[in-house]
Enzyme design. Structure first.
Site, PDB file in Angstrom:
ATOM      1  N   HIS A  81       8.408 -44.081 -43.230  1.00  0.00           N
ATOM      2  CA  HIS A  81       7.367 -43.394 -42.435  1.00  0.00           C
ATOM      3  C   HIS A  81       7.776 -43.290 -40.960  1.00  0.00           C
ATOM      4  CE1 HIS A  81       4.689 -43.480 -45.952  1.00  0.00           C
ATOM      5  NE2 HIS A  81       5.150 -44.691 -46.130  1.00  0.00           N
ATOM      6  N   GLU A 109       3.909 -46.708 -39.868  1.00  0.00           N
ATOM      7  CA  GLU A 109       3.109 -45.823 -40.722  1.00  0.00           C
ATOM      8  C   GLU A 109       1.671 -45.889 -40.187  1.00  0.00           C
ATOM      9  OE1 GLU A 109       2.685 -47.234 -44.754  1.00  0.00           O
ATOM     10  OE2 GLU A 109       2.028 -45.272 -45.522  1.00  0.00           O
ATOM     11  N   HIS A 121      12.001 -41.884 -50.685  1.00  0.00           N
ATOM     12  CA  HIS A 121      10.876 -42.829 -50.528  1.00  0.00           C
ATOM     13  C   HIS A 121       9.776 -42.514 -51.545  1.00  0.00           C
ATOM     14  CE1 HIS A 121       8.417 -45.524 -47.686  1.00  0.00           C
ATOM     15  NE2 HIS A 121       7.610 -45.230 -48.713  1.00  0.00           N
ATOM     16  N   HIS A 175       9.165 -50.377 -44.265  1.00  0.00           N
ATOM     17  CA  HIS A 175       7.946 -49.618 -43.935  1.00  0.00           C
ATOM     18  C   HIS A 175       7.521 -50.028 -42.530  1.00  0.00           C
ATOM     19  CE1 HIS A 175       7.519 -48.906 -48.256  1.00  0.00           C
ATOM     20  NE2 HIS A 175       6.504 -48.104 -48.013  1.00  0.00           N
ATOM     21  N   HIS A 229       7.442 -44.827 -54.615  1.00  0.00           N
ATOM     22  CA  HIS A 229       7.188 -46.119 -55.277  1.00  0.00           C
ATOM     23  C   HIS A 229       7.030 -45.903 -56.773  1.00  0.00           C
ATOM     24  CE1 HIS A 229       6.248 -48.515 -51.558  1.00  0.00           C
ATOM     25  NE2 HIS A 229       6.174 -47.282 -51.075  1.00  0.00           N
ATOM     26  N   ASP A 248       6.047 -40.586 -51.815  1.00  0.00           N
ATOM     27  CA  ASP A 248       5.513 -41.938 -51.626  1.00  0.00           C
ATOM     28  C   ASP A 248       4.838 -42.471 -52.899  1.00  0.00           C
ATOM     29  OD1 ASP A 248       5.098 -44.260 -50.237  1.00  0.00           O
ATOM     30  OD2 ASP A 248       3.492 -43.496 -48.959  1.00  0.00           O
TER      31      ASP A 248
HETATM   32  O1  LIG Z   1       2.725 -46.156 -48.078  1.00  0.00           O
HETATM   33  C1  LIG Z   1       2.809 -47.370 -48.328  1.00  0.00           C
HETATM   34  N1  LIG Z   1       2.795 -48.267 -47.313  1.00  0.00           N
HETATM   35  C2  LIG Z   1       2.887 -49.615 -47.526  1.00  0.00           C
HETATM   36  N2  LIG Z   1       2.983 -50.142 -48.745  1.00  0.00           N
HETATM   37  C3  LIG Z   1       2.977 -49.288 -49.791  1.00  0.00           C
HETATM   38  C4  LIG Z   1       2.898 -47.898 -49.639  1.00  0.00           C
HETATM   39  N3  LIG Z   1       2.950 -47.328 -50.859  1.00  0.00           N
HETATM   40  C5  LIG Z   1       3.025 -48.338 -51.752  1.00  0.00           C
HETATM   41  N4  LIG Z   1       3.041 -49.512 -51.123  1.00  0.00           N
HETATM   42  C6  LIG Z   1       3.090 -50.849 -51.702  1.00  0.00           C
HETATM   43  C7  LIG Z   1       2.190 -51.005 -52.913  1.00  0.00           C
HETATM   44  C8  LIG Z   1       3.132 -51.151 -54.044  1.00  0.00           C
HETATM   45  O2  LIG Z   1       2.639 -51.978 -55.064  1.00  0.00           O
HETATM   46  C9  LIG Z   1       4.336 -51.768 -53.390  1.00  0.00           C
HETATM   47  C10 LIG Z   1       5.628 -51.722 -54.150  1.00  0.00           C
HETATM   48  O3  LIG Z   1       5.912 -50.462 -54.640  1.00  0.00           O
HETATM   49  O4  LIG Z   1       4.408 -51.090 -52.164  1.00  0.00           O
END
Ligand SMILES: O=c1[nH]cnc2c1ncn2[C@H]1C[C@H](O)[C@@H](CO)O1
Length: 397
Positions: free
Chosen positions: A275, A254, A53, A251, A55, A333
């Site tokens: 999460h 979280e 996990h 997701h 991004h 993350d």
């Molecule tokens: O931790 C997260 N929770 C929900 N959305 C998230 C998290 N980290 C990144 N993102 C979103 C923002 C990014 O632009 C998108 C795609 O990677 O996913």
């Protein structure tokens, strides 16, 4: 420039983002990770690892953002790595919404630029290899990096010629060049965004199109307060994923309640949960997920800084997961925004949560078992880990 960024935030979906951006200029006075915190980033598990996990757009090098901005003649709120880092990172526990606002500080620089997109994918693989990761699944929204065939065009870009499809092709190319250069395996997961259900069918179609070129699954990211009953676009995309054998993670739990996890499992047929901390608030659901060995993609440093969990790590839900021998992984993350590395997540788990070398091995084996590789490649990965961990083949924990 600041107006541009704020407009991009408005497009992201939430009005709270706007106030977070307005206040972000004040954050220069906030502290970065202290030296003590960074010194605790010692390598506590210097063995091959699996990360499930992370991004891509939350794992870009600050230097790369500066380089690309310079090449494209774009302005940024700062022009040194130190100052830009201070602006981008979340330094104290915040909210998920504030955290999501951070992407608007730099995404306009990378989005729509072929060279930049390929470069961030390649450099990502290099960074993971340096952390001892041998298999990684990296996720991103193709729409957030595009500037045509996406409505609305994100980050206040003007229309260009880079579609979400082109973005996936470029990321695949950067990842596979990185794989060859740094001798690790990298696959990708394409994200739907909660506030943009109209993009989700495109996302699943891209998963289908590129399933043999490194894309292994679909995800749903963003603001969890938006549920799927009200946004059928996501449900339809996930139905198509099920029908076509595309793997699914979501997701959930979280910052959202356990009901979001339940919806992810029951409606979206998630095979893993991003999460999932708040699953613990519904013990019936938690026991059911334990019994079915549902995988939780745990991100310790992230969970503190997004305000998802109590900042006291000794109370972290992953301690319960460990005690219950749950199936989970440890992940970064968004290491750019948390100014972190995978080593920091591991050293935090050791220092504040009592994790041992044995548990690190167990959770990496669980991670490999829950990864989205085809069976033969998964077995190969498991064998590499077992060999590196000095475990007999098929040893059961
Ligand atoms: O931790 C997260 N929770 C929900 N959305 C998230 C998290 N980290 C990144 N993102 C979103 C923002 C990014 O632009 C998108 C795609 O990677 O996913």
């Amino acid at each position: 420039m600041h107006i541009t960024v704020r407009l991009a935030a408005i497009r992201f979906g939430s009005p709270v983002l706007i106030s977070s951006l307005c206040s972000s200029r004040l954050q220069g006075s906030r502290r970065l990770f202290t030296m003590a915190e960074h010194s605790s980033e010692k390598v506590v598990f210097n063995k091959p690892k699996v990360e499930l996990h992370v991004h891509l757009d939350g794992a870009i090098r600050v230097q790369t953002i500066l380089d690309v901005a310079k090449r494209r003649g774009m302005s940024l709120p700062a022009n040194t790595v130190e100052r830009m880092t201070e602006i981008i990172i979340v330094q104290k526990p915040a909210t998920l919404t504030e955290f999501l606002g951070k992407f608007a500080e730099y995404m306009h620089v990378i989005a729509g630029d072929r060279e930049a997109i390929k470069r961030i994918a390649y450099e990502f693989v290099e960074d993971k290899a340096k952390e001892g990761v041998i298999y990684v699944e990296v996720r991103y929204s193709p729409h957030f990096l595009a500037n045509t065939k996406v409505d609305p065009i994100p980050w206040n870009q003007t229309e260009g010629d880079l579609s979400p499809d082109d973005v996936v092709h470029l990321v695949n190319t950067g990842l596979s060049e990185g794989e060859r250069a740094f001798n690790i395996k990298a696959r990708s997961i394409l994200c739907c965004m909660r506030h943009m259900p109209s993009w989700s069918m495109d996302v699943v179609e891209l998963c289908k199109k590129y399933r043999n070129e490194g894309v292994v699954a679909i995800d749903l990211a963003g603001d969890e307060s938006l549920n799927c009953e009200n946004y059928p676009g996501h449900r339809k995309a996930y139905e198509e994923a099920v029908n076509c054998g595309i793997h699914r993670t979501v997701h959930a739990g979280e910052v959202g309640p356990a009901s979001v996890v339940k919806e992810a499992v029951e409606v979206l047929k998630a095979e893993r949960i991003g999460h999932g901390y708040r699953t613990l608030e519904d013990q019936t659901l938690y026991k059911q997920l334990l019994a079915q060995k549902m995988h939780f993609e745990v991100c310790p440093i992230s969970s503190k800084l997004t305000g998802a969990c109590d900042p006291d790590f000794t109370k972290h839900p992953v301690i319960t997961f460990r005690k219950d021998k749950a199936n989970y992984s440890l992940n970064t993350d968004d290491p750019l925004i948390f100014n972190s590395t995978l080593h920091l997540d591991y050293s935090t788990a050791q220092k504040y949560m009592g994790f041992t070398e044995e548990e690190f091995k167990r959770l990496n084996i669980s991670s490999a078992e829950s990864c989205f590789l085809p069976a033969d490649e998964k077995e190969e990965l498991l064998n590499r880990l077992r060999e590196a961990y000095g475990m007999m083949e098929n040893t059961a924990f």
